[in-house]
Design a protein around this motif. Sequence first.
Motif, PDB file in Angstrom:
ATOM      1  N   HIS A  87      18.867   7.014  -3.413  1.00 59.24           N
ATOM      2  CA  HIS A  87      17.657   7.405  -2.704  1.00 59.24           C
ATOM      3  C   HIS A  87      16.608   7.891  -3.714  1.00 59.24           C
ATOM      4  CE1 HIS A  87      20.416   7.418   0.709  1.00 59.24           C
ATOM      5  NE2 HIS A  87      19.365   7.481   1.515  1.00 59.24           N
ATOM      6  N   LEU A  88      15.347   7.539  -3.451  1.00 59.36           N
ATOM      7  CA  LEU A  88      14.236   7.952  -4.312  1.00 59.36           C
ATOM      8  C   LEU A  88      13.196   8.699  -3.489  1.00 59.36           C
ATOM      9  CD1 LEU A  88      13.536   4.654  -6.323  1.00 59.36           C
ATOM     10  CD2 LEU A  88      15.052   6.543  -6.968  1.00 59.36           C
ATOM     11  N   TRP A  89      12.556   9.694  -4.125  1.00 59.06           N
ATOM     12  CA  TRP A  89      11.393  10.324  -3.519  1.00 59.06           C
ATOM     13  C   TRP A  89      10.183   9.426  -3.771  1.00 59.06           C
ATOM     14  CZ3 TRP A  89      11.681  13.785   0.028  1.00 59.06           C
ATOM     15  CH2 TRP A  89      12.716  14.727   0.038  1.00 59.06           C
ATOM     16  N   GLU A  90       9.508   9.057  -2.681  1.00 60.17           N
ATOM     17  CA  GLU A  90       8.383   8.139  -2.766  1.00 60.17           C
ATOM     18  C   GLU A  90       7.276   8.555  -1.808  1.00 60.17           C
ATOM     19  OE1 GLU A  90       9.829   4.265  -1.832  1.00 60.17           O
ATOM     20  OE2 GLU A  90      11.091   4.125  -3.615  1.00 60.17           O
ATOM     21  N   LEU A  91       6.107   7.981  -2.013  1.00 65.47           N
ATOM     22  CA  LEU A  91       5.030   8.109  -1.048  1.00 65.47           C
ATOM     23  C   LEU A  91       5.312   7.205   0.147  1.00 65.47           C
ATOM     24  CD1 LEU A  91       1.976   7.801  -3.473  1.00 65.47           C
ATOM     25  CD2 LEU A  91       2.855   9.916  -2.444  1.00 65.47           C
ATOM     26  N   PRO A  92       4.804   7.538   1.331  1.00 63.76           N
ATOM     27  CA  PRO A  92       4.848   6.582   2.433  1.00 63.76           C
ATOM     28  C   PRO A  92       4.174   5.287   1.982  1.00 63.76           C
ATOM     29  CG  PRO A  92       4.116   8.738   3.208  1.00 63.76           C
ATOM     30  CD  PRO A  92       4.135   8.798   1.699  1.00 63.76           C
ATOM     31  N   ALA A  93       4.824   4.153   2.250  1.00 61.76           N
ATOM     32  CA  ALA A  93       4.326   2.889   1.713  1.00 61.76           C
ATOM     33  C   ALA A  93       4.846   1.738   2.544  1.00 61.76           C
ATOM     34  CB  ALA A  93       4.752   2.727   0.249  1.00 61.76           C
ATOM     35  N   GLY A  94       4.236   0.576   2.335  1.00 61.15           N
ATOM     36  CA  GLY A  94       4.705  -0.609   3.037  1.00 61.15           C
ATOM     37  C   GLY A  94       4.020  -1.861   2.533  1.00 61.15           C
ATOM     38  N   LEU A  95       4.511  -2.995   2.996  1.00 60.62           N
ATOM     39  CA  LEU A  95       4.019  -4.288   2.553  1.00 60.62           C
ATOM     40  C   LEU A  95       2.704  -4.660   3.234  1.00 60.62           C
ATOM     41  CD1 LEU A  95       7.359  -6.326   2.733  1.00 60.62           C
ATOM     42  CD2 LEU A  95       6.348  -5.235   0.717  1.00 60.62           C
ATOM     43  N   LEU A  96       1.915  -5.442   2.521  1.00 62.01           N
ATOM     44  CA  LEU A  96       0.711  -6.038   3.106  1.00 62.01           C
ATOM     45  C   LEU A  96       1.103  -7.388   3.703  1.00 62.01           C
ATOM     46  CD1 LEU A  96      -1.982  -5.187   0.410  1.00 62.01           C
ATOM     47  CD2 LEU A  96      -1.886  -4.332   2.759  1.00 62.01           C
ATOM     48  N   VAL A 116       0.853  -1.188   0.000  1.00 66.97           N
ATOM     49  CA  VAL A 116       0.000   0.000   0.000  1.00 66.97           C
ATOM     50  C   VAL A 116       0.886   1.234   0.000  1.00 66.97           C
ATOM     51  CG1 VAL A 116      -2.019  -1.022   1.109  1.00 66.97           C
ATOM     52  CG2 VAL A 116      -0.145  -0.160   2.536  1.00 66.97           C
ATOM     53  N   ALA A 117       0.355   2.326  -0.532  1.00 68.48           N
ATOM     54  CA  ALA A 117       1.044   3.609  -0.519  1.00 68.48           C
ATOM     55  C   ALA A 117       0.000   4.693  -0.258  1.00 68.48           C
ATOM     56  CB  ALA A 117       1.769   3.868  -1.835  1.00 68.48           C
ATOM     57  N   VAL A 118       0.450   5.847   0.241  1.00 64.21           N
ATOM     58  CA  VAL A 118      -0.493   6.879   0.677  1.00 64.21           C
ATOM     59  C   VAL A 118      -0.098   8.242   0.126  1.00 64.21           C
ATOM     60  CG1 VAL A 118      -1.643   7.959   2.635  1.00 64.21           C
ATOM     61  CG2 VAL A 118      -0.808   5.597   2.838  1.00 64.21           C
ATOM     62  N   VAL A 119      -1.036   8.874  -0.598  1.00 63.49           N
ATOM     63  CA  VAL A 119      -0.908  10.293  -0.948  1.00 63.49           C
ATOM     64  C   VAL A 119      -1.591  11.070   0.174  1.00 63.49           C
ATOM     65  CG1 VAL A 119      -1.330  12.079  -2.671  1.00 63.49           C
ATOM     66  CG2 VAL A 119      -1.022   9.693  -3.395  1.00 63.49           C
ATOM     67  N   ALA A 120      -0.808  11.570   1.109  1.00 54.82           N
ATOM     68  CA  ALA A 120      -1.326  12.298   2.265  1.00 54.82           C
ATOM     69  C   ALA A 120      -1.243  13.794   1.973  1.00 54.82           C
ATOM     70  CB  ALA A 120      -0.531  11.948   3.519  1.00 54.82           C
ATOM     71  N   VAL A 121      -2.397  14.434   1.792  1.00 58.31           N
ATOM     72  CA  VAL A 121      -2.448  15.838   1.383  1.00 58.31           C
ATOM     73  C   VAL A 121      -3.049  16.658   2.514  1.00 58.31           C
ATOM     74  CG1 VAL A 121      -3.319  17.465  -0.330  1.00 58.31           C
ATOM     75  CG2 VAL A 121      -2.727  15.141  -1.018  1.00 58.31           C
ATOM     76  N   ASP A 122      -2.327  17.706   2.936  1.00 52.43           N
ATOM     77  CA  ASP A 122      -2.805  18.531   4.036  1.00 52.43           C
ATOM     78  C   ASP A 122      -3.726  19.642   3.537  1.00 52.43           C
ATOM     79  OD1 ASP A 122      -1.183  20.588   3.024  1.00 52.43           O
ATOM     80  OD2 ASP A 122       0.407  20.273   4.501  1.00 52.43           O
ATOM     81  N   SER A 179       4.244   3.394  -8.183  1.00 53.66           N
ATOM     82  CA  SER A 179       3.041   3.703  -7.421  1.00 53.66           C
ATOM     83  C   SER A 179       2.998   5.167  -7.018  1.00 53.66           C
ATOM     84  CB  SER A 179       2.935   2.799  -6.195  1.00 53.66           C
ATOM     85  OG  SER A 179       4.084   2.877  -5.392  1.00 53.66           O
ATOM     86  N   THR A 180       4.160   5.770  -6.804  1.00 51.54           N
ATOM     87  CA  THR A 180       4.214   7.196  -6.484  1.00 51.54           C
ATOM     88  C   THR A 180       3.791   8.027  -7.694  1.00 51.54           C
ATOM     89  OG1 THR A 180       5.961   6.837  -4.850  1.00 51.54           O
ATOM     90  CG2 THR A 180       5.714   9.073  -5.699  1.00 51.54           C
ATOM     91  N   VAL A 181       4.320   7.693  -8.858  1.00 51.38           N
ATOM     92  CA  VAL A 181       3.927   8.397 -10.087  1.00 51.38           C
ATOM     93  C   VAL A 181       2.422   8.319 -10.293  1.00 51.38           C
ATOM     94  CG1 VAL A 181       4.088   8.347 -12.601  1.00 51.38           C
ATOM     95  CG2 VAL A 181       6.168   8.137 -11.224  1.00 51.38           C
ATOM     96  N   GLY A 222      -2.666  21.814   0.650  1.00 53.03           N
ATOM     97  CA  GLY A 222      -2.396  21.184  -0.643  1.00 53.03           C
ATOM     98  C   GLY A 222      -0.998  20.628  -0.768  1.00 53.03           C
ATOM     99  N   GLN A 223      -0.342  20.373   0.363  1.00 51.75           N
ATOM    100  CA  GLN A 223       1.000  19.796   0.332  1.00 51.75           C
ATOM    101  C   GLN A 223       0.932  18.285   0.571  1.00 51.75           C
ATOM    102  OE1 GLN A 223       4.366  22.703   1.556  1.00 51.75           O
ATOM    103  NE2 GLN A 223       2.963  22.585   3.305  1.00 51.75           N
ATOM    104  N   VAL A 224       1.782  17.561  -0.140  1.00 49.70           N
ATOM    105  CA  VAL A 224       1.823  16.109  -0.032  1.00 49.70           C
ATOM    106  C   VAL A 224       3.106  15.699   0.680  1.00 49.70           C
ATOM    107  CG1 VAL A 224       2.855  15.893  -2.348  1.00 49.70           C
ATOM    108  CG2 VAL A 224       1.719  13.928  -1.300  1.00 49.70           C
ATOM    109  N   THR A 225       2.989  14.745   1.592  1.00 48.04           N
ATOM    110  CA  THR A 225       4.140  14.272   2.361  1.00 48.04           C
ATOM    111  C   THR A 225       4.848  13.160   1.603  1.00 48.04           C
ATOM    112  OG1 THR A 225       3.104  14.836   4.472  1.00 48.04           O
ATOM    113  CG2 THR A 225       4.885  13.227   4.522  1.00 48.04           C
ATOM    114  N   MET A 226       6.161  13.326   1.417  1.00 45.69           N
ATOM    115  CA  MET A 226       6.974  12.360   0.689  1.00 45.69           C
ATOM    116  C   MET A 226       8.138  11.918   1.566  1.00 45.69           C
ATOM    117  SD  MET A 226       5.731  12.394  -2.589  1.00 45.69           S
ATOM    118  CE  MET A 226       7.096  12.101  -3.698  1.00 45.69           C
ATOM    119  N   VAL A 227       8.716  10.766   1.225  1.00 47.68           N
ATOM    120  CA  VAL A 227       9.911  10.282   1.913  1.00 47.68           C
ATOM    121  C   VAL A 227      11.026  10.084   0.894  1.00 47.68           C
ATOM    122  CG1 VAL A 227       8.604   9.190   3.765  1.00 47.68           C
ATOM    123  CG2 VAL A 227       9.179   7.853   1.740  1.00 47.68           C
TER     124      VAL A 227
END
Length: 211
Positions: A76-85, A52-58, A174-176, A61-66
């Motif tokens: 290193h890559l800019w990605e959405l917060p994400a993790g395994l199921l 799963v990945a999350v587009v978290a928008v405040d 998934s981030t794209v 209108g800002q999105v949190t990236m890691v």
Amino acid sequence: MTSSSESPRHDFRTVASEDLHVGKILALRVDEVEMPGGGTAKREIVEHTGAVAVVAVDDEGQVTMVHQYRHALGRHLWELPAGLLDHQGEEPVAGARRELAEEVGLDARQWHALVDVAASPGFTDEVVRVFLARELSEVDRDVQGEEEADLEVHRFPLAEAVRMVLAGEIVNASTVAGLLAAREVLDGRAEPRPADAPFRDKPTRFVARGK
């Protein structure tokens, strides 16, 4: 004349299967599959837990990236917060909420399903469900390991994140997909699905191994 869409489709039946590797988060097997011409062909398949990945928008209108190290690409890559199921029986939205808290210390009151992304269906069953999270609040961040301790967290205006996608500065699939879909939804051109929408292609085979 019968159109191609009305013609019977070939049943690509698996007649044999061999495990080559079974690891912690994936397995590699070789299937022997019946082909339309009457013969068989071997297909190497990577089984995955799904993610799963999350587009978290405040509210601004800002999105949190890691910014996270990915060894396969060696940078290193800019990605959405994400993790395994990888939690047995956990619903995807619950996994997304858990990952959002663990990676960036956020929770959200409003959740929707944005897109399901098949990472590379030619050889893996990995599919990532991307969620849109809004009405954010801060929570304690529970760092789970060395990789998460190395994460750099940053907020970007959504328009800037989309620019980074189109400039080739963001390449995680998934981030794209998630960022572009979020822009369509937040600009009013599309409607997201409910957070518990059916997840047809959620991987199940690796989890069923019980590893």
